[in-house]
Design a protein around this motif. Structure first.
Motif, mmCIF file in Angstrom:
data_model
loop_
_atom_site.group_PDB
_atom_site.id
_atom_site.type_symbol
_atom_site.label_atom_id
_atom_site.label_comp_id
_atom_site.label_asym_id
_atom_site.label_seq_id
_atom_site.Cartn_x
_atom_site.Cartn_y
_atom_site.Cartn_z
ATOM 1 N N UNK A 159 -25.268 -21.354 14.175
ATOM 2 C CA UNK A 159 -24.096 -21.563 13.322
ATOM 3 C C UNK A 159 -23.741 -20.283 12.578
ATOM 4 N N UNK A 160 -24.757 -19.537 12.164
ATOM 5 C CA UNK A 160 -24.491 -18.252 11.514
ATOM 6 C C UNK A 160 -23.809 -17.300 12.485
ATOM 7 N N UNK A 161 -24.302 -17.243 13.738
ATOM 8 C CA UNK A 161 -23.680 -16.376 14.730
ATOM 9 C C UNK A 161 -22.237 -16.791 14.989
ATOM 10 N N UNK A 162 -22.008 -18.100 15.036
ATOM 11 C CA UNK A 162 -20.643 -18.586 15.246
ATOM 12 C C UNK A 162 -19.747 -18.176 14.088
ATOM 13 N N UNK A 163 -20.266 -18.289 12.861
ATOM 14 C CA UNK A 163 -19.477 -17.895 11.699
ATOM 15 C C UNK A 163 -19.240 -16.388 11.673
ATOM 16 N N UNK A 164 -20.192 -15.610 12.183
ATOM 17 C CA UNK A 164 -20.026 -14.157 12.234
ATOM 18 C C UNK A 164 -18.986 -13.763 13.273
ATOM 19 N N UNK A 165 -19.026 -14.437 14.418
ATOM 20 C CA UNK A 165 -18.108 -14.116 15.514
ATOM 21 C C UNK A 165 -16.710 -14.654 15.234
ATOM 22 N N UNK A 166 -16.645 -15.884 14.727
ATOM 23 C CA UNK A 166 -15.365 -16.546 14.489
ATOM 24 C C UNK A 166 -15.413 -17.198 13.115
ATOM 25 N N UNK A 167 -15.057 -16.451 12.062
ATOM 26 C CA UNK A 167 -15.218 -16.965 10.699
ATOM 27 C C UNK A 167 -14.399 -18.217 10.400
ATOM 28 N N UNK A 168 -13.328 -18.461 11.177
ATOM 29 C CA UNK A 168 -12.502 -19.628 10.898
ATOM 30 C C UNK A 168 -13.143 -20.869 11.521
ATOM 31 N N UNK A 169 -13.587 -21.823 10.722
ATOM 32 C CA UNK A 169 -14.260 -22.996 11.276
ATOM 33 C C UNK A 169 -13.312 -23.857 12.088
ATOM 34 N N UNK A 170 -13.896 -24.574 13.064
ATOM 35 C CA UNK A 170 -13.091 -25.406 13.931
ATOM 36 C C UNK A 170 -12.584 -26.632 13.186
ATOM 37 N N UNK A 171 -11.307 -26.972 13.423
ATOM 38 C CA UNK A 171 -10.706 -28.222 12.936
ATOM 39 C C UNK A 171 -10.654 -28.318 11.414
ATOM 40 N N UNK A 172 -10.854 -27.226 10.731
ATOM 41 C CA UNK A 172 -10.735 -27.235 9.275
ATOM 42 C C UNK A 172 -9.996 -25.985 8.831
ATOM 43 N N UNK A 173 -9.358 -26.088 7.683
ATOM 44 C CA UNK A 173 -8.636 -24.951 7.126
ATOM 45 C C UNK A 173 -9.534 -24.268 6.104
ATOM 46 N N UNK A 174 -9.905 -22.996 6.318
ATOM 47 C CA UNK A 174 -10.771 -22.318 5.357
ATOM 48 C C UNK A 174 -10.098 -22.191 3.994
ATOM 49 N N UNK A 175 -10.879 -22.268 2.958
ATOM 50 C CA UNK A 175 -10.368 -22.282 1.589
ATOM 51 C C UNK A 175 -10.844 -21.042 0.856
ATOM 52 N N UNK A 176 -9.920 -20.376 0.161
ATOM 53 C CA UNK A 176 -10.282 -19.213 -0.637
ATOM 54 C C UNK A 176 -11.095 -19.637 -1.851
ATOM 55 N N UNK A 177 -12.004 -18.771 -2.255
ATOM 56 C CA UNK A 177 -12.806 -19.019 -3.443
ATOM 57 C C UNK A 177 -12.344 -18.114 -4.574
ATOM 58 N N UNK A 178 -12.419 -18.574 -5.813
ATOM 59 C CA UNK A 178 -12.191 -17.658 -6.941
ATOM 60 C C UNK A 178 -13.166 -16.486 -6.848
ATOM 61 N N UNK A 179 -12.720 -15.311 -7.197
ATOM 62 C CA UNK A 179 -13.543 -14.120 -7.021
ATOM 63 C C UNK A 179 -14.870 -14.237 -7.766
ATOM 64 N N UNK A 180 -14.812 -14.789 -8.976
ATOM 65 C CA UNK A 180 -16.049 -14.909 -9.740
ATOM 66 C C UNK A 180 -17.050 -15.816 -9.021
ATOM 67 N N UNK A 181 -16.556 -16.934 -8.482
ATOM 68 C CA UNK A 181 -17.445 -17.838 -7.750
ATOM 69 C C UNK A 181 -17.964 -17.187 -6.478
ATOM 70 N N UNK A 182 -17.064 -16.466 -5.776
ATOM 71 C CA UNK A 182 -17.478 -15.782 -4.557
ATOM 72 C C UNK A 182 -18.594 -14.785 -4.862
ATOM 73 N N UNK A 183 -18.437 -14.057 -5.958
ATOM 74 C CA UNK A 183 -19.465 -13.099 -6.354
ATOM 75 C C UNK A 183 -20.783 -13.779 -6.676
ATOM 76 N N UNK A 184 -20.721 -14.917 -7.382
ATOM 77 C CA UNK A 184 -21.948 -15.652 -7.695
ATOM 78 C C UNK A 184 -22.624 -16.158 -6.421
ATOM 79 N N UNK A 185 -21.819 -16.640 -5.472
ATOM 80 C CA UNK A 185 -22.390 -17.173 -4.231
ATOM 81 C C UNK A 185 -23.047 -16.070 -3.401
ATOM 82 N N UNK A 186 -22.433 -14.894 -3.360
ATOM 83 C CA UNK A 186 -23.046 -13.766 -2.644
ATOM 84 C C UNK A 186 -24.356 -13.372 -3.327
#
Length: 448
Positions: free
Chosen positions: A134-161
């Motif tokens: 699943x990680x390789x799939x996300x690396x190769x094709x970051x857009x998940x199948x059958x779902x619309x990817x959602x942007x994260x607030x920058x602060x949350x994105x930074x915390x998650x990283x």
């Protein structure tokens, strides 16, 4: 036992181990330079020996006792004596990665999808592959199948990283995989929503994110895809125009290049990136000093793997000066850098150069209370295990693996390199020590 048709560093090192000789003792026995024998140990089947050395080794093997021949045959069969090809680095249809002045090129996503599909249903190194796939799939094709990817607030994105970084350094690799699989699809929309300074901030975070992806892929043995992730980290860092992000991304690229057999290029990259950071920042912040020192340490390992002892020592010494300037052992910019970290790298480099005794002596000097990261502490004990095995002190090697497991269980269960060490012990030991090796392997859940 069949005669050796062509001696490479792999077979030569296997014979040294079977004879239970140190690098220095084996060199004296053969009348060879110590540096030559150390190169056999570090580069394995990449080194093809001269005709006179081939003849000398033929003679040594022919005169060896039956016990030595048996150990030699077992070591060669187990593939434990040198740098052997890893299945994860074999060519993949549709994927062409090469290095040069411009970096890494010709990444074909369709080929990587085929690679992922070929791996489905298999287990790598104790991590169930659906997580890795699943990680390789996300690396190769970051857009998940059958779902619309959602942007994260920058602060949350930074915390998650940051959470992914923390989990990696704690050797919680299953947790890391879960976080990365969730974060990669959010990267593209988060970047799209950001503008100006915020976009540069997201690019720097993206570089850190791909750094973790590359690191965990190296842990589970997928060196080729780790190189792809490292290249993504480098691109994102360049887009951010942040000198620290660019220098930090050079660390994972150096590691990925080394793992793929490009040690000389890795050393050159580390040296150049460290010098660029020094000139660009004046090393005026603790983050800059830490990244600078960490780059030098990575370059020193690359130099040692390239059998360049003088360069390795020079870069170690410069890193030690940086650690003195920093004045403490910390984790600035996720480096874990400090004087204790420099000593850890001295252990690894001595081992890489074939100096098992020196590696153990240095390891005894490491102040364990100064090492705050489980990943670094576990890696030290894994290096100690390797050193003891080189030295022929197998029970000590097993005890070192036990210590590593107590610190970071997933480090033992998940890493192919560590599992190979346990496999070596299973082949090399006899009697109660061999029984203890099998008991340990069964307890931690690995096959030997």
């Amino acid at each position: 036992m069949a005669a050796v048709t062509t001696w490479t560093g792999r077979e030569a090192n296997a014979l040294r181990q079977a004879l239970r000789m140190s690098v220095t003792g084996f060199a004296d026995h053969l009348g060879a330079a110590r540096r030559t024998v150390a190169k056999w140990s570090s580069q394995g089947n990449k080194v093809h020996l001269r005709a006179d050395m081939q003849a000398a080794l033929d003679t040594v093997l022919a005169r060896a006792t039956p016990d030595v021949r048996e150990r030699f045959g077992a070591l060669v069969s187990a593939g434990s004596s040198g740098a052997l090809a890893d299945p994860a680095t074999l060519p993949v249809r549709g994927t062409h990665i090469h290095t040069g002045e411009g970096g890494i090129h010709d990444f074909d996503s369709d080929g990587d999808v085929r690679r992922r599909d070929l791996l489905t249903g298999v287990t790598i190194s104790g991590i169930t592959l659906p997580n890795v796939a699943t990680l390789l799939e996300a690396l190769v094709s970051p857009r998940p199948r059958n779902t619309e990817p959602v942007a994260l607030p920058i602060r949350q994105f930074g915390r998650d990283v940051a959470d992914a970084k923390i989990a990696y350094q704690a050797c919680h690799y299953e947790q890391v995989l879960a976080r990365l699989v969730a974060l990669l699809p959010a990267l593209e929309p988060t970047c799209a929503d950001a503008e100006g300074e915020q976009r540069a901030q997201v690019d720097a975070l993206a570089s850190d994110l791909y750094h973790v992806v590359g690191s965990v892929l190296l842990k589970v043995g997928d060196k080729g895809m780790a190189l792809v992730a490292a290249e993504r980290s480098t691109r994102a860092a360049a887009s951010s125009q942040d000198p620290l992000a660019m220098a930090a991304s050079a660390r994972i690229m150096t590691h990925a290049l080394m793992s793929n057999g490009h040690s000389n290029q890795a050393r050159q990259l580390a040296e150049a990136a460290a010098e660029t950071l020094r000139r660009g920042t004046g090393l005026a912040s603790t983050d800059a000093i830490a990244v600078y020192g960490a780059l030098l340490l990575r370059g020193a390992i690359a130099a040692a793997r390239d059998d360049n002892r003088d360069n390795a020592q020079a870069m170690l010494d410069e890193a030690a000066h940086a650690a003195d300037r920093l004045g403490y052992d910390g984790n600035d910019r996720w480096t874990g850098f400090g004087a204790a970290n420099v000593l850890l790298h001295r252990v690894n480099i001595a081992l890489t150069l074939g100096d098992a005794g020196t590696a153990i002596t240095l390891a005894r000097q490491v102040p364990l209370d100064k090492i705050g990261l489980a990943e670094r502490k576990a890696s030290l004990f894994v290096d100690v295990a390797r050193a003891y095995i080189q030295w022929g002190r197998y029970e000590h090697g097993l005890n070192a693996l036990r210590s590593a497991y107590e610190i970071a269980p997933e480090e033992i269960r998940c890493r192919p390199a560590v599992q190979r060490i346990a496999g070596d012990l299973a082949v090399l030991t006899r009697g109660h020590v061999r029984s203890a090796v099998f008991d340990f392997a069964q307890h931690v859940g690995i096959h030997v």
